[in-house]
Design an enzyme around this catalytic site. Sequence first.
Site, short mmCIF file in Angstrom:
data_model
loop_
_atom_site.label_atom_id
_atom_site.label_comp_id
_atom_site.label_asym_id
_atom_site.label_seq_id
_atom_site.Cartn_x
_atom_site.Cartn_y
_atom_site.Cartn_z
N ASN A 42 21.37 110.21 -4.76
CA ASN A 42 20.35 110.12 -5.80
C ASN A 42 20.39 111.36 -6.70
O ASN A 42 21.40 111.57 -7.37
CB ASN A 42 18.97 109.77 -5.26
CG ASN A 42 18.40 110.70 -4.23
OD1 ASN A 42 19.07 111.11 -3.28
ND2 ASN A 42 17.14 111.06 -4.38
N ASP A 43 19.38 112.20 -6.75
CA ASP A 43 19.24 113.21 -7.80
C ASP A 43 20.46 114.12 -7.94
O ASP A 43 20.95 114.67 -6.95
CB ASP A 43 18.04 114.11 -7.52
CG ASP A 43 16.75 113.36 -7.31
OD1 ASP A 43 16.78 112.11 -7.28
OD2 ASP A 43 15.71 114.02 -7.17
N GLN A 59 21.87 114.90 -4.27
CA GLN A 59 21.17 114.47 -3.07
C GLN A 59 22.00 113.40 -2.37
O GLN A 59 22.42 112.42 -2.99
CB GLN A 59 19.80 113.89 -3.45
CG GLN A 59 18.82 114.92 -3.99
CD GLN A 59 18.22 115.74 -2.87
OE1 GLN A 59 17.26 115.34 -2.24
NE2 GLN A 59 18.79 116.92 -2.64
N SER A 103 15.79 118.37 -3.87
CA SER A 103 16.41 118.76 -5.13
C SER A 103 16.12 120.20 -5.53
O SER A 103 15.11 120.79 -5.13
CB SER A 103 15.96 117.82 -6.24
OG SER A 103 16.43 116.52 -6.01
N ASP A 162 11.41 120.37 -6.21
CA ASP A 162 12.43 120.29 -7.27
C ASP A 162 12.45 121.52 -8.16
O ASP A 162 12.29 121.42 -9.39
CB ASP A 162 12.25 119.03 -8.12
CG ASP A 162 12.10 117.75 -7.31
OD1 ASP A 162 12.58 117.74 -6.17
OD2 ASP A 162 11.50 116.79 -7.82
#
Length: 485
Positions: A42-43, A59, A103, A162
Amino acid sequence: MTTTDAALRQKVAERIRNYEHLVKKDVYRQHFHLMPPVGLLNDPNGLIEWNGVYHVFYQWQPFKTGHGAKFWGHYTSTDLVNWQHEEIALTPSDWFDRNGCYSGSAVIDDGKMYLLYTGNVRDEQGNRETYQCLAVSEDGIHFQKKGVVATLPEGFTAHFRDPKVWKRNGQWYMVLGAQSQDLKGHLVLFTADKLDNWTFQGIAAGNGKNGLEDFGYMWECPDLFELDSRDILIVSPQGLKPQGMKYHNTHQSGYFVGTLDETSYQYTHGAFEELDRGFDFYAQQTFVDESGRRILIGWMGVPDQGEEHHPTISYQWIHCLTIPRELRLDQEGKLIQKPVSELKKMRTIEQEHVYQIKRSVHSIPVDDITSAEVFIDQIETQKGFECCIRGVARFIYDKDKGKLTLERDRFENRLKEIREAEIEELKDLHFFIDASSIEIFVNGGREVFTARFFPSPGNKSFSISGRNETKLRLRTWRLQKEAGR
């Protein structure tokens, strides 16, 4: 390296070996987008260029195609086209990140690369704890964790994560996405003289500021940076309700244009604008490369939005990142996104045609539509036209209504779904088409539509049909990762 860290790395290596053959068999495996070797991506994290090498961390949940205790995967490149998958940067192996290295971002200081990230921890009852953590590397490949450098301030839930870090006028800044105890989303800010010693400066923006009321229950993946003499905040607010053509994904991504006061640490800004009008775009991050460009890469996915229906799951992988996009701010305060120029290195087998369309369908010859670039300009049309990509995606220009529409088949039931944007005049369209994704740049990147799609492997068509008389020029290229190979 701790015993737990070493064991996790060995398990990941075994997982990659065990499923490598299956993953590579998938017809939806991308040609020029970054993907996980196995499991879930993902991120994008820690985007940076250092000594001529681009680093993209991400991620990664390697053990399943669902979310869980995240690792930091790692790609490197010298040209933004050809990428090398490196060894794992961070594993969830310590008390402060045992349920996930969430993140964060990367910076260079005193000739070393530093990663700042969120450590996610769950107690025996499942209650969340959150820590902002630091790791350091001499070579950009091997990282040593330095532990916790900032803890949760009072007044916030553990949805506090994050970190994006930068340096301005000799001082370090760190913004994070946060949720206050009344369940409202915010941007918070820390400052530091050194990367291991942070001071909380409070809420810089969010619900209750700058005229924002009820603007989401959580702000994720903030990124605050200077661009063309303005301070731009990119963020992914969760909990926005649809408004007309806007905010139709489960969670949104967009930006504000404003000014960060370096004394009060308040960010004043204008209206929120969506970054991408498509189905699959979230958790984006930017960086400045060594030539001075501000480059963005996003996750081509959205949390809680039909992930379980992706057909790649049966091949033990899911999700990818977008192509790199260079950002500019125009005179009207509009953020412009353009594919980085290096992607032209992938072009082979160019074709050019001028089409005169009168309520007919024209099949466009593309050498390989599963890895292609298509550029349309010199557009003259009375009513509009539409492009159909591989039978499951349609991009429609309705000139009378001043509207663009991206339509695709739903993954789970093949029913139609749409995303829309207003437009005054269509001047050009720029498609990047991969095995299971489309990125469409409109009018030089003033609007962008990003989407995954999963057409029948046998359908390799690209066609244009007119609603009345339409004339346009169309250029196509087959794309390969190494030019001329």
